[in-house]
Motif scaffolding. Structure first.
Motif, PDB file in Angstrom:
ATOM      1  N   ILE A   1     -20.092  40.418   2.525  1.00  0.00           N
ATOM      2  CA  ILE A   1     -19.254  40.248   3.390  1.00  0.00           C
ATOM      3  C   ILE A   1     -19.257  38.979   3.652  1.00  0.00           C
ATOM      4  CG2 ILE A   1     -17.573  40.803   5.475  1.00  0.00           C
ATOM      5  CD1 ILE A   1     -18.452  43.748   4.970  1.00  0.00           C
ATOM      6  N   CYS A   2     -20.339  38.629   4.472  1.00  0.00           N
ATOM      7  CA  CYS A   2     -20.528  37.151   5.098  1.00  0.00           C
ATOM      8  C   CYS A   2     -20.480  36.035   4.017  1.00  0.00           C
ATOM      9  CB  CYS A   2     -21.927  36.900   5.756  1.00  0.00           C
ATOM     10  SG  CYS A   2     -22.256  35.494   6.175  1.00  0.00           S
ATOM     11  N   ASP A   3     -21.207  36.336   2.715  1.00  0.00           N
ATOM     12  CA  ASP A   3     -21.038  35.380   1.807  1.00  0.00           C
ATOM     13  C   ASP A   3     -19.545  35.226   0.914  1.00  0.00           C
ATOM     14  OD1 ASP A   3     -24.027  34.911   2.222  1.00  0.00           O
ATOM     15  OD2 ASP A   3     -24.301  36.155   0.515  1.00  0.00           O
ATOM     16  N   ASN A   4     -18.770  36.023   1.171  1.00  0.00           N
ATOM     17  CA  ASN A   4     -17.415  36.259   0.364  1.00  0.00           C
ATOM     18  C   ASN A   4     -16.330  35.945   1.476  1.00  0.00           C
ATOM     19  OD1 ASN A   4     -17.952  36.888  -2.691  1.00  0.00           O
ATOM     20  ND2 ASN A   4     -19.625  38.014  -1.512  1.00  0.00           N
ATOM     21  N   TYR A   5     -16.630  35.873   2.616  1.00  0.00           N
ATOM     22  CA  TYR A   5     -15.344  35.638   3.651  1.00  0.00           C
ATOM     23  C   TYR A   5     -15.168  34.161   3.582  1.00  0.00           C
ATOM     24  CZ  TYR A   5     -12.759  35.549   7.949  1.00  0.00           C
ATOM     25  OH  TYR A   5     -11.530  35.392   8.690  1.00  0.00           O
ATOM     26  N   PRO A   6     -14.093  33.694   3.744  1.00  0.00           N
ATOM     27  CA  PRO A   6     -12.881  34.291   3.447  1.00  0.00           C
ATOM     28  C   PRO A   6     -12.023  34.288   2.102  1.00  0.00           C
ATOM     29  CG  PRO A   6     -12.330  32.353   4.355  1.00  0.00           C
ATOM     30  CD  PRO A   6     -13.810  32.279   4.148  1.00  0.00           C
ATOM     31  N   GLU A   7     -13.104  33.682   1.030  1.00  0.00           N
ATOM     32  CA  GLU A   7     -12.308  33.342  -0.147  1.00  0.00           C
ATOM     33  C   GLU A   7     -12.120  34.825  -0.777  1.00  0.00           C
ATOM     34  OE1 GLU A   7     -15.395  32.165   0.928  1.00  0.00           O
ATOM     35  OE2 GLU A   7     -14.705  30.045   1.237  1.00  0.00           O
ATOM     36  N   ASP A   8     -12.889  35.873  -0.806  1.00  0.00           N
ATOM     37  CA  ASP A   8     -12.444  37.156  -1.493  1.00  0.00           C
ATOM     38  C   ASP A   8     -11.588  37.767  -0.642  1.00  0.00           C
ATOM     39  OD1 ASP A   8     -13.658  39.107  -3.743  1.00  0.00           O
ATOM     40  OD2 ASP A   8     -13.484  40.283  -1.537  1.00  0.00           O
ATOM     41  N   PRO A   9     -10.437  38.347  -1.218  1.00  0.00           N
ATOM     42  CA  PRO A   9      -9.456  39.008  -0.664  1.00  0.00           C
ATOM     43  C   PRO A   9      -9.994  40.421   0.239  1.00  0.00           C
ATOM     44  CG  PRO A   9      -8.638  38.380  -2.761  1.00  0.00           C
ATOM     45  CD  PRO A   9      -9.925  38.239  -2.685  1.00  0.00           C
ATOM     46  N   LEU A  10     -10.668  41.097  -0.341  1.00  0.00           N
ATOM     47  CA  LEU A  10     -11.084  42.426   0.337  1.00  0.00           C
ATOM     48  C   LEU A  10     -12.060  42.098   1.309  1.00  0.00           C
ATOM     49  CD1 LEU A  10     -11.085  45.384   0.062  1.00  0.00           C
ATOM     50  CD2 LEU A  10     -12.880  45.243  -1.534  1.00  0.00           C
ATOM     51  N   ALA A  11     -13.032  41.150   1.239  1.00  0.00           N
ATOM     52  CA  ALA A  11     -13.774  40.595   2.196  1.00  0.00           C
ATOM     53  C   ALA A  11     -12.865  40.456   3.422  1.00  0.00           C
ATOM     54  CB  ALA A  11     -14.901  39.462   1.909  1.00  0.00           C
ATOM     55  N   ALA A  12     -11.808  39.514   3.355  1.00  0.00           N
ATOM     56  CA  ALA A  12     -10.961  38.872   4.358  1.00  0.00           C
ATOM     57  C   ALA A  12     -10.211  39.975   4.898  1.00  0.00           C
ATOM     58  CB  ALA A  12      -9.954  37.842   3.706  1.00  0.00           C
TER      59      ALA A  12
END
Length: 496
Positions: A143-154
């Motif tokens: 989650i940390c690595d993919n926020y905020p680019e990934d819609p699910l993580a965001a």
């Protein structure tokens, strides 16, 4: 060699080939061979010096590559340094041996209360099932690595308050055994609805008390605990009234089956299970347990909890963890998001003042009540989609309101505006609108002193002033209600 000696040799040969039992959720299911189960608890002690030495070496090899308790604590602290903008860590208590029970909170506003659903993951409930603690660390990092680019993580960070307890049983992990340092199975240590199990708080383990106190502070919408020894998503009830094994549904059986299916069908192969249809099971239909954490969450904390068996092998070699993570990653993420993407969500307001009311939400035909939050009066009611529901909001001192909805696959937002009950409505209005209306009292005093000459004129003045005061109060209440609605997020239907 005599016949007795031959018989002893034959028994020894047979005993060396016997399988031993694996304890997963309840310790009564799945008989697997030693070559497929890793570090499962042995139900008997095999004799022979060479075999014992090999077993000891196997334990050391299996532990290699897993985070120690110190490693885990350092990893969580490093995580908050790297992702401090969306996270914090805190402890909910300590184990028998004094190891802190660390929790990661992930949110766009960590440490603050919001009108959002809260979700928690708990790993390593059983000390000899460490896969969950490893998966939860990987989950936080993803989650940390993919926020905020990934819609699910965001979506998860912005719409859900996520709390992760990687290890509930750090002592059991260190000792390589199922129970805690007192040799107590923590998933049998909670109060039970059918049979008294440690009903006195002082009789429970410190890890159990920590979980119970945690849920008194935070109102979780849903949660899941991660176990090993099977591959299935398990849901309430876990026990039966007569201790027999059969499907025993809780009031929200439909919603629980839906949540379990979200996890199973998002998994790489859980839904393909030949033992469990669709990769899900009612706990009591699998085998009953008592004093479990899952049922206690639902009954006493208003939290919909699943028990997830995420690995057939209780303690697989560490080099298999990346594959197990890939198999479970989508499931873990989708289950978190489901608490905001499905069901009905809203807030309860007072029609008199516009202020939030910490009332209750009930569904016709489902014997279960969900309480709105104390601060924002927000509610998050998980329900199976594609059904019609009659939803009622209640609050002491107010008239109940009911509406009928057709719940689709996506979440629905419905606010409730409750009117004060009569005859207490006028007193409620006066106390809540901060409008004293003292003009009416002074007018009566003047009218008393000049009763004989100006009674009709002063009476008219009092009526007019009282009417003006009521209009001002209601205007102020309307403004307050609109202000609360604007603070609560996007507009949605309101049942007035």
């Amino acid at each position: 060699m005599n016949i007795g000696s031959l018989w002893q040799i034959l028994l020894l040969m047979l005993s060396s080939c016997l399988p031993y039992a694996v304890e997963s959720r309840g310790g009564e299911k799945n008989i697997l061979s030693s070559s497929s189960t890793g570090l499962a608890n042995l139900t008997y002690v095999r004799t022979g010096k060479r075999l014992l030495e090999a077993q000891h070496e196997k334990k050391i090899d299996l532990a290699k590559g897993y985070l120690t308790n110190n490693d885990l604590e350092n990893a969580l602290k490093d995580f908050t340094q790297r992702c401090g903008n969306i996270s914090r860590i805190y402890s909910i208590g300590k184990s028998v041996k004094g190891v802190p029970l660390w929790v990661i909170e992930i949110s766009d506003k960590p440490g603050e209360e919001e009108a959002e659903p809260a979700f928690k993951y708990i790993g390593n409930v059983h000390g000899d099932e460490p896969v969950g603690r490893e998966l939860l660390v990987r989950l936080a990092n993803w989650i940390c690595d993919n926020y905020p680019e990934d819609p699910l993580a965001a979506f998860i960070v912005d719409k859900v308050h996520l709390h992760i307890l990687p290890s509930m049983n750090p002592d059991g992990f260190s000792l390589r055994k199922r129970g805690n340092a007192n040799d107590i199975d923590l998933n049998r240590d909670f109060p039970d609805q059918f049979f008294p199990v440690n009903n006195e708080m002082s009789g429970r383990q410190p890890e159990t008390r920590a979980i119970m106190n945690w849920l008194r502070k935070i109102q979780f919408t849903a949660s899941a605990s991660l176990h090993g020894g099977a591959l299935v998503a398990n849901y309430p009830w876990d026990g039966t009234e007569d201790k027999r094994r059969y499907y025993f549904p809780c009031p929200d059986d439909g919603a629980f089956h839906f949540l379990a299916s979200v996890y199973s069908h998002s998994h790489h192969n859980m839904s393909l299970s030949k033992e469990f249809e669709g990769g899900v099971t009612n706990g009591a239909a699998w085998y009953p347990i008592y004093g479990g954490m899952q049922d206690w969450n639902y009954i006493h904390a208003g939290c919909f909890e699943l028990t997830l068996e995420v690995s057939d092998n209780k303690w697989p070699p560490a080099n298999e963890l990346p594959t197990i993570w890939e198999y479970n990653k989508k499931s873990m993420l989708n289950l978190i998001a489901s608490v905001a993407k499905t069901g009905i969500h809203g807030r309860i307001f007072s029609a008199a003042s516009g202020r939030p009311l910490p009332g209750y939400i009930m569904i016709k035909g489902i014997n279960y009540t969900v309480k709105a939050g104390r601060t924002f009066a927000d509610y998050h009611r998980l329900l199976a989609p594609l059904e019609n529901y009659e939803v009622m909001a209640t609050m002491t001192g107010y008239k109940s309101k009911t509406t009928t909805i057709k719940l689709e696959k996506e979440a629905m937002g419905v606010d409730f505006i409750l009117d004060p009950e009569v005859p207490n409505g006028e007193n409620q209005l006066e106390s809540e609108c901060d409008c004293t209306c003292t003009t009416s009292k002074s007018g009566l005093q003047v009218m008393g002193s000049l009763w004989t000459t100006h009674m009709e004129a002063y009476f008219l003045v009092v009526v007019v002033l009282g009417f003006v005061c009521i209009l001002l109060c209601r205007r102020r209440a309307r403004f307050s209600f609109l202000r609360h609605r604007q603070q609560g997020g996007p507009k949605r239907p309101a049942v007035a």
